[in-house]
Structures are given as structure tokens and as C-alpha cells.
Design a protein around this motif. Structure first.
Motif, PDB file in Angstrom:
ATOM      1  N   GLN A 256     -25.287  54.130  72.658  1.00 51.58           N
ATOM      2  CA  GLN A 256     -24.691  52.801  72.553  1.00 51.58           C
ATOM      3  C   GLN A 256     -23.498  52.723  71.596  1.00 51.58           C
ATOM      4  N   PRO A 257     -23.547  53.310  70.379  1.00 51.73           N
ATOM      5  CA  PRO A 257     -22.371  53.195  69.493  1.00 51.73           C
ATOM      6  C   PRO A 257     -21.110  53.811  70.096  1.00 51.73           C
ATOM      7  N   ALA A 258     -21.260  54.981  70.718  1.00 55.05           N
ATOM      8  CA  ALA A 258     -20.100  55.623  71.340  1.00 55.05           C
ATOM      9  C   ALA A 258     -19.617  54.826  72.546  1.00 55.05           C
ATOM     10  N   LEU A 259     -20.543  54.220  73.271  1.00 57.60           N
ATOM     11  CA  LEU A 259     -20.172  53.425  74.433  1.00 57.60           C
ATOM     12  C   LEU A 259     -19.373  52.193  74.016  1.00 57.60           C
ATOM     13  N   GLU A 260     -19.776  51.590  72.913  1.00 53.81           N
ATOM     14  CA  GLU A 260     -19.061  50.410  72.418  1.00 53.81           C
ATOM     15  C   GLU A 260     -17.618  50.748  72.033  1.00 53.81           C
ATOM     16  N   ALA A 261     -17.376  52.007  71.669  1.00 53.41           N
ATOM     17  CA  ALA A 261     -16.035  52.414  71.247  1.00 53.41           C
ATOM     18  C   ALA A 261     -15.079  52.606  72.424  1.00 53.41           C
ATOM     19  N   VAL A 262     -15.614  52.800  73.640  1.00 53.86           N
ATOM     20  CA  VAL A 262     -14.733  53.102  74.771  1.00 53.86           C
ATOM     21  C   VAL A 262     -14.681  51.979  75.804  1.00 53.86           C
ATOM     22  N   LEU A 263     -15.585  50.998  75.729  1.00 56.55           N
ATOM     23  CA  LEU A 263     -15.578  49.918  76.705  1.00 56.55           C
ATOM     24  C   LEU A 263     -14.781  48.721  76.202  1.00 56.55           C
TER      25      LEU A 263
END
Length: 402
Positions: A256-263
Motif C-alpha cells: 500500500q505505501p508504494a502504491l500510494e506513491a505511484v497512483l
């Protein structure tokens, strides 16, 4: 292939096949004799896991479903749960409930949950045959269908996750499913769609190849949502702002943290309300064992070969593996064991261990420890070198006691 037995006893193709789920072997024998005389093949299962394996590995046209499999159980809860899982695998599958202890009330509940009909024990042979043959005739199966792989759930953690997914399935809420490659994200997404009872077909979209959004709504499953281009993320967010919007089930191997950075933040407002995170298989030994038993039965039936023995030592070896490909990797190992008739292949975990060659688990631990030492146990820098997020590295450190 199913076989039809004519009056002379000769076997010819195309006999319908039913699966009878009941823990009483005497009932199974009586039913098999009854159906054999009418040219109907019958498979048997005595409980939930065996039933799902038979359904996934065999061409089944109809299921007769008892509702209690554990001694002393009379509530029918086991059968109702199995009914739901069966209809997730095969939405078109006719299921006739066979009930005795549970009574008419629970049979009616099963009908509301999707069962086709019910019959009471002890049954009348002619009524049962008429019911089964009538149901098979109405179905008019042109050819036997092979079901998608079953979702086998044994660990408490996965049970909670699947229960939450089932609860949300009937809503229109968009959601994100995260997990490593091969952990079962697509299987869970399909389960959610099947339980949603949506009539529209599901649309599967590969984000990295997406250059235009579908015109129709319905349910869209986005694979690798993190690979969606920035312009397409904005278009998707615009589409989700509309009054009649598709339901999005987004899949990603990023946490989730990495996903928040790219979406795109606006897109994340829509998708990020619910995030279901599938833990890696190596953290779920109960699921390793349940899946192992399932796949061994599945592939022995599918290939017509003997099922290898899964002893305590082999079970310990399977549970110790890191499974970098998760369920996909375990499935491959178990199919190889069925095909070769032995566990002793060059790529098998036990031989690796006996030869003293480091296992994947050993290698991963060594890489993490080396990276941490190189960066003075600075987790951020070590995670960057290993290509992991900080939470992912913390979990692995905990797993290996670092």
C-alpha cells in the motif's frame, strides 16, 4: 471423459457425472448403485476440501450435497458454506441439497443461497432419480466444463481476509487487492465478482497495455494497476466520478505505501477505500498444507496417476520453503511430484536440503542480512538496494529474526 453404461453393460461416451458430498460411506454406496443402473457416473466426497478438489479436477454436471460432515453437527452450516464456495467456482452448477438432521428450514435457506432443489433423507429412489435426471436434462450440457482452480483457505489470517472480501462482494465498492506474484489476487477478485451476483460479464484489463477504457460499465479487474499511465489514471478517475460508474477491482504486487506513491491522488480516493492485502504463502503454513493436499489430489485425478504420500518430513520441508512464486510455485512442485511419482527431483526442496545447497529461504535471509550490514542497519537504504518497501523489509526481518 464421462462414460455411459448401456443396458448390456458396455461403456460409451457422454454419461452425465454427479458429485455426491456425504460423510456416510453406506449412503454413498447405495447412491452409486442407484445411479449406475441409470447410466449416471458418480464421484464421492466426504467433506469440504475433497469436494472442492473433485469439482476443480473433474467434469461435474450436478452436485448432491449433504449439509453436515462433522460428527455431531446438525446445523447445516458446513454445507451452506460449501454451497457458497461451489457456486463461486461454477455459477451455473445445479446443486440439490440432501438433508436429514437439518430439516426443511435449512434446506429452504440453501435454496435461497443458490441450491436448485432439495430432497429429504431417507429419500425415495424414484423421486431422487426423477429429480436428478430432470435437472440434468434442463441443463442440456453440450460438453463437460472444467472449473477454475478452487480457492483453498485454511489459515486464520486468510479466513478473515476472505470473509471481509465476501462481505464486500455484494456492494458496488471499488477496492484494491495487493500481494506478491502468485499469491492469489486474481482468484480472490473472481470470487468477489462471482459473489456480487452482477449479471454483466467481468472485463479484465492489463494496465500496462491499456490505451482506452471500455465503453460499457460492469466490473473491471485491473491487473497491475500501478502500471497504468498517468493520463489513463486521470481518465479512470474521471470515469469513476460519473453517476453510473464501473466497479473497479484493482490488483497490484506493490504494497500500500508504494502504491500510494505511484497512483493519482484522485484515483486513489476512489480505489483506496478498501485495501485487501494477501500475505505471502511462506507466512501461512496452514494454507501450505491445505493447498498441498488439494493439489496432490487435483493432479492425480487430472493426470490419472497415483497420489504421492505427503508424510511429516515432507510437510515440514514444504512449510519451511520461502515460495517466492507463492501458490504458483507450490502448485508446480506438487504437479511435478505427481508426474514423476517421486519427490526426489533436482529442483525439489528436500534434495536441495539433503545436498546442503542453500534453500531460497536461506538465500533471501543472507541477502537481507548483507544489505543491512552494508548500510549500517539503515532500513531505508537497505530496502532501496533490495527493491523492497520499508514495511516489506520489516516483515522479512521479523520472519528471519534480524
Amino acid at each position: 471423459m464421462n462414460m455411459f453404461r448401456n443396458e448390456s453393460g458396455e461403456a460409451t461416451p457422454s454419461a452425465p457425472c454427479i458429485l455426491f458430498v456425504d460423510d456416510d460411506p453406506d449412503v454413498q454406496v447405495a447412491a452409486r448403485l442407484l445411479f449406475r443402473r441409470r447410466g449416471i457416473d458418480m464421484l464421492s466426497a466426504c467433506g469440504t476440501e475433497e469436494a472442492l478438489t473433485q469439482l476443480a479436477s473433474s467434469s461435474v454436471d450436478l452436485v448432491l450435497l449433504d449439509l453436515n460432515y462433522t460428527k455431531g453437527m446438525t446445523t447445516g452450516a458446513e454445507g451452506l458454506a460449501l454451497l457458497r464456495d461451489m457456486l463461486v467456482l461454477r455459477q451455473d452448477l445445479p446443486v440439490i441439497v440432501v438433508t436429514g438432521h437439518s430439516g426443511v428450514t435449512i434446506a429452504v435457506a440453501a435454496m435461497r443461497a443458490g441450491a436448485t432443489d432439495f430432497v429429504m433423507k431417507p429419500w425415495n429412489n424414484e423421486r431422487l432419480l426423477a429429480l436428478v435426471e430432470g435437472t440434468l436434462k434442463r441443463r442440456q450440457t453440450a460438453e463437460a466444463l472444467e472449473a477454475e482452480p478452487a480457492m483453498i483457505v485454511a489459515s486464520g489470517e486468510l479466513r478473515c481476509l476472505v470473509a471481509e472480501a465476501d462481505r464486500l462482494a455484494v456492494t458496488r465498492a471499488p477496492l484494491i487487492i495487493t500481494g506478491a506474484a502468485g499469491a492469489g489476487k486474481m482468484l480472490l477478485a473472481r470470487r468477489i465478482h462471482a459473489l456480487s451476483q452482477e449479471s454483466d460479464p467481468v472485463t479484465i484489463i492489463r494496465a500496462e497495455e491499456c490505451e482506452a477504457l471500455p465503453q460499457e460499465s460492469g466490473t473491471w479487474i485491473f491487473r497491475n494497476i500501478d502500471a497504468l499511465s498517468v493520463p489513463m489514471q486521470r481518465r479512470l478517475a474521471d470515469r469513476l466520478d460519473e453517476r453510473v460508474a464501473p466497479r473497479i477491482i484493482a490488483l497490484s504486487s506493490l504494497e500500500q505505501p508504494a502504491l500510494e506513491a505511484v497512483l493519482d491522488p484522485r484515483l486513489l480516493l476512489h480505489l483506496g477505500m478498501v485495501v485487501l492485502s494477501l500475505p505471502p504463502l511462506c507466512e501461512r503454513p496452514d494454507d501450505v498444507m491445505a493447498l498441498s493436499a488439494h493439489f496432490l489430489r487435483y493432479f492425480s485425478i487430472r493426470h490419472g496417476l497415483a497420489e504421492p504420500v505427503l508424510d511429516e518430513e515432507r510437510s515440514r520441508i514444504l512449510c519451511r520453503e520461502s515460495w517466492p512464486q507463492n501458490v504458483r510455485g507450490l502448485r508446480a512442485v506438487l504437479e511435478r511430484a505427481v508426474l514423476t511419482g517421486t519427490w526426489g527431483t533436482s529442483s525439489d526442496a528436500s534434495e536441495t536440503a539433503t545436498q546442503g545447497t542453500p534453500t531460497l529461504r536461506d538465500t533471501e535471509r543472507s541477502l537481507i542480512e548483507t544489505a543491512l550490514r552494508r548500510h549500517g542497519f539503515n532500513v531505508t537504504q537497505a530496502a532501496r538496494e533490495l527493491g523492497l518497501t520499508r514495511p516489506a523489509l520489516y516483515r522479512r526481518m521479523a520472519r528471519y529474526g534480524l
